[in-house]
Design a protein around this motif. Structure first.
Motif, mmCIF file in Angstrom:
data_model
loop_
_atom_site.group_PDB
_atom_site.id
_atom_site.type_symbol
_atom_site.label_atom_id
_atom_site.label_comp_id
_atom_site.label_asym_id
_atom_site.label_seq_id
_atom_site.Cartn_x
_atom_site.Cartn_y
_atom_site.Cartn_z
ATOM 1 N N PHE A 41 0.837 -1.206 0.000
ATOM 2 C CA PHE A 41 0.000 0.000 0.000
ATOM 3 C C PHE A 41 0.874 1.260 0.000
ATOM 4 C CE2 PHE A 41 -1.806 3.369 2.691
ATOM 5 C CZ PHE A 41 -2.969 3.670 2.012
ATOM 6 N N ILE A 42 1.853 1.324 0.883
ATOM 7 C CA ILE A 42 2.694 2.526 0.975
ATOM 8 C C ILE A 42 3.545 2.677 -0.284
ATOM 9 C CG2 ILE A 42 4.757 1.677 2.184
ATOM 10 C CD1 ILE A 42 2.915 4.897 2.975
ATOM 11 N N GLU A 43 3.945 1.564 -0.884
ATOM 12 C CA GLU A 43 4.697 1.616 -2.134
ATOM 13 C C GLU A 43 3.867 2.306 -3.225
ATOM 14 O OE1 GLU A 43 7.638 -1.610 -3.925
ATOM 15 O OE2 GLU A 43 5.544 -2.198 -4.205
ATOM 16 N N GLN A 44 2.577 1.983 -3.280
ATOM 17 C CA GLN A 44 1.694 2.614 -4.267
ATOM 18 C C GLN A 44 1.535 4.110 -3.992
ATOM 19 O OE1 GLN A 44 0.620 1.120 -7.087
ATOM 20 N NE2 GLN A 44 1.946 -0.497 -6.329
ATOM 21 N N VAL A 45 1.420 4.477 -2.712
ATOM 22 C CA VAL A 45 1.314 5.892 -2.339
ATOM 23 C C VAL A 45 2.572 6.640 -2.770
ATOM 24 C CG1 VAL A 45 1.205 7.508 -0.383
ATOM 25 C CG2 VAL A 45 -0.275 5.478 -0.424
ATOM 26 N N VAL A 46 3.742 6.044 -2.526
ATOM 27 C CA VAL A 46 5.020 6.678 -2.892
ATOM 28 C C VAL A 46 5.114 6.838 -4.405
ATOM 29 C CG1 VAL A 46 7.525 6.324 -2.939
ATOM 30 C CG2 VAL A 46 6.251 5.970 -0.823
ATOM 31 N N LEU A 47 4.739 5.809 -5.152
ATOM 32 C CA LEU A 47 4.786 5.894 -6.614
ATOM 33 C C LEU A 47 3.850 6.989 -7.127
ATOM 34 C CD1 LEU A 47 4.916 2.100 -7.553
ATOM 35 C CD2 LEU A 47 6.751 3.791 -7.808
ATOM 36 N N GLN A 48 2.673 7.098 -6.509
ATOM 37 C CA GLN A 48 1.726 8.140 -6.911
ATOM 38 C C GLN A 48 2.296 9.529 -6.598
ATOM 39 O OE1 GLN A 48 -2.154 7.801 -5.118
ATOM 40 N NE2 GLN A 48 -2.809 9.797 -5.878
ATOM 41 N N GLN A 49 2.897 9.691 -5.416
ATOM 42 C CA GLN A 49 3.499 10.986 -5.049
ATOM 43 C C GLN A 49 4.640 11.335 -5.989
ATOM 44 O OE1 GLN A 49 4.427 10.675 -0.821
ATOM 45 N NE2 GLN A 49 2.646 11.910 -0.327
ATOM 46 N N SER A 86 14.546 7.790 -3.775
ATOM 47 C CA SER A 86 13.655 6.645 -3.630
ATOM 48 C C SER A 86 13.397 6.397 -2.140
ATOM 49 C CB SER A 86 14.288 5.412 -4.259
ATOM 50 O OG SER A 86 15.450 5.045 -3.557
ATOM 51 N N LEU A 87 12.425 5.566 -1.897
ATOM 52 C CA LEU A 87 12.069 5.186 -0.544
ATOM 53 C C LEU A 87 13.257 4.509 0.131
ATOM 54 C CD1 LEU A 87 9.721 4.914 1.486
ATOM 55 C CD2 LEU A 87 9.231 2.716 0.433
ATOM 56 N N ASN A 88 13.516 4.872 1.372
ATOM 57 C CA ASN A 88 14.611 4.290 2.135
ATOM 58 C C ASN A 88 14.028 3.663 3.393
ATOM 59 O OD1 ASN A 88 17.064 3.628 3.231
ATOM 60 N ND2 ASN A 88 17.711 5.707 3.632
ATOM 61 N N THR A 89 14.262 2.374 3.567
ATOM 62 C CA THR A 89 13.779 1.664 4.737
ATOM 63 C C THR A 89 14.970 1.300 5.602
ATOM 64 O OG1 THR A 89 12.020 0.763 3.382
ATOM 65 C CG2 THR A 89 12.386 -0.279 5.505
ATOM 66 N N ILE A 90 14.858 1.628 6.889
ATOM 67 C CA ILE A 90 15.960 1.376 7.819
ATOM 68 C C ILE A 90 15.450 0.472 8.935
ATOM 69 C CG2 ILE A 90 17.603 2.392 9.423
ATOM 70 C CD1 ILE A 90 17.444 4.960 7.692
ATOM 71 N N ASN A 91 16.136 -0.637 9.133
ATOM 72 C CA ASN A 91 15.785 -1.567 10.201
ATOM 73 C C ASN A 91 16.731 -1.354 11.377
ATOM 74 O OD1 ASN A 91 14.408 -3.773 11.416
ATOM 75 N ND2 ASN A 91 16.125 -5.085 10.887
#
Length: 194
Positions: free
Chosen positions: A96-104, A117-122
């Motif tokens: 879901f969030i991937e789709q929101v980011v692509l739309q933005q 691009s989206l950066n995810t940090i664990n």
């Protein structure tokens, strides 16, 4: 544009670090935990539904969270970037969030040629350290049995996100078992390098 997702188990320091990184990069820190606690405190319909899940240490169902997050990401202060803390918690939410980011990105393509691009940090922290941290903060919902259950739920439902983001080359790992300042420094490096 800084779009960062903080992953990590309860007690890993996501909230503390997201607030610090938010100040560094001047983007909003969006915490689903804070949003949910506000709804619970205000006894909204969403808050009352969510409270039952939260009291058991279970994740709040996707349906209660997605619209709330989408609304927050469309607010004016989030148009130049954001830091998500506590969301997504499973692969369906991540999609879901991937789709929101692509739309933005599509909406902002002409405005921002240097879009990141989206950066995810664990944030990785051993379970025993997490239990000690959570017991020390003394929240009403932080008894040891509930904490252990929350960690089990995290390992079962949220850890698959690590592979989800690794497969997309959008994952950085940071040792969350360092001092607060050291973790912040490592996070800054990871975000700038993305």
């Amino acid at each position: 544009m800084v779009q960062v997702i903080f992953l990590g188990p309860p007690g890993s320091g996501k909230g503390t670090q997201a607030a610090r990184v938010s100040e560094l990069f001047q983007v909003p820190h969006i915490s689903t935990g804070d949003i949910l606690r506000t709804h619970v405190a205000q006894q909204t319909d969403l808050g009352q539904k969510a409270k039952a899940f939260m009291d058991r240490g279970d994740l709040v169902p996707d349906g209660l969270i997605l619209d709330m997050v989408l609304d927050r990401l469309h607010q004016p202060d989030a148009q130049k970037g954001w830091i998500l803390d506590g969301f997504p918690r499973n692969v369906a939410q991540a999609t879901f969030i991937e789709q929101v980011v692509l739309q933005q990105k599509a909406e902002n393509a002409s405005e921002n040629a240097q879009d990141k691009s989206l950066n995810t940090i664990n944030l990785e922290v051993p379970d025993q350290v997490l239990i000690e941290r959570l017991l020390a903060r003394g929240r009403a919902d932080d008894c040891e049995q509930t904490i252990r259950h929350r960690l089990q739920v995290y390992h079962e439902q949220t850890e698959p996100l690590i592979q989800f983001y690794r497969d997309r080359n959008q994952l950085s790992i940071v040792n969350g078992n360092l001092s607060v300042d050291q973790v912040t420094a490592e996070l800054k490096k990871a975000i700038v390098a993305a």
